[in-house]
Design a protein around this motif. Structure first.
Motif, PDB file in Angstrom:
ATOM      1  N   SER A   1       2.378  31.988  -4.489  1.00 56.40           N
ATOM      2  CA  SER A   1       1.120  31.251  -4.603  1.00 56.40           C
ATOM      3  C   SER A   1       1.127  30.012  -3.709  1.00 56.40           C
ATOM      4  O   SER A   1       0.109  29.668  -3.114  1.00 56.40           O
ATOM      5  N   SER A   2       2.265  29.353  -3.578  1.00 61.80           N
ATOM      6  CA  SER A   2       2.364  28.199  -2.689  1.00 61.80           C
ATOM      7  C   SER A   2       2.151  28.621  -1.237  1.00 61.80           C
ATOM      8  O   SER A   2       1.437  27.956  -0.480  1.00 61.80           O
TER       9      SER A   2
ATOM     10  N   THR B   1      -1.683  29.577  -0.740  1.00 63.38           N
ATOM     11  CA  THR B   1      -2.584  28.424  -0.737  1.00 63.38           C
ATOM     12  C   THR B   1      -2.336  27.527   0.473  1.00 63.38           C
ATOM     13  O   THR B   1      -3.284  26.994   1.053  1.00 63.38           O
TER      14      THR B   1
ATOM     15  N   VAL C   1      -3.943  29.368   3.515  1.00 60.42           N
ATOM     16  CA  VAL C   1      -5.409  29.273   3.507  1.00 60.42           C
ATOM     17  C   VAL C   1      -5.842  27.856   3.861  1.00 60.42           C
ATOM     18  O   VAL C   1      -6.766  27.654   4.657  1.00 60.42           O
ATOM     19  N   GLY C   2      -5.158  26.864   3.289  1.00 59.79           N
ATOM     20  CA  GLY C   2      -5.493  25.470   3.589  1.00 59.79           C
ATOM     21  C   GLY C   2      -5.275  25.122   5.050  1.00 59.79           C
ATOM     22  O   GLY C   2      -6.028  24.345   5.638  1.00 59.79           O
TER      23      GLY C   2
ATOM     24  N   ALA D   1     -10.932  21.370  -2.373  1.00 58.47           N
ATOM     25  CA  ALA D   1      -9.639  21.452  -3.061  1.00 58.47           C
ATOM     26  C   ALA D   1      -9.520  20.369  -4.126  1.00 58.47           C
ATOM     27  O   ALA D   1      -9.036  20.624  -5.241  1.00 58.47           O
TER      28      ALA D   1
ATOM     29  N   SER E   1      -9.303  20.849  -8.230  1.00 55.53           N
ATOM     30  CA  SER E   1      -8.198  20.285  -9.009  1.00 55.53           C
ATOM     31  C   SER E   1      -8.700  19.480 -10.200  1.00 55.53           C
ATOM     32  O   SER E   1      -7.954  19.247 -11.149  1.00 55.53           O
TER      33      SER E   1
END
Length: 104
Positions: free
Chosen positions: A25-26, A29, A32-33, A62, A66
């Motif tokens: 997942s890190s 993400t 994508v970022g 983002a 959050s």
């Protein structure tokens, strides 16, 4: 503390997180970022401002996402993320200028 974690967050203190899930997942993400500010260049832009705009918009989104995990409003979290991202970009630019790096 244990009651707070179970009641408000829905987590079980006995469950161990999966390192593989955290790593994947890190990676996704982060990838994508990192892709968001590059989108204008992938579509043929030759100037910097569209990349800055896309990067800023990505930071705000983002931050707003959050806010679902905090008691802060979405606009506060989005503005905070944008501020920290702009500060990081500005410091990086200043360091690059100080050591003589130039983009031609």
């Amino acid at each position: 503390m244990r009651l707070h974690v179970v009641a408000e967050l829905g987590l079980s203190p006995g469950d161990k997180p999966s390192p593989t899930t955290a790593a994947v997942s890190s990676f996704v993400t982060f990838g994508v970022g990192a892709l968001i500010p590059l989108l204008p260049y992938l579509f043929g832009a030759a100037v910097l401002w569209p990349a800055l705009l896309c990067g800023g918009l990505g930071l705000v989104v983002a931050g707003a996402l959050s806010s679902t995990f905090t008691p802060r409003p979405w606009w506060y979290a989005g503005a905070r993320q944008l501020l920290f991202g702009a500060a990081a970009a500005g410091i990086t630019y200043l360091i690059g200028s100080a050591i003589g790096v130039a983009v031609a």
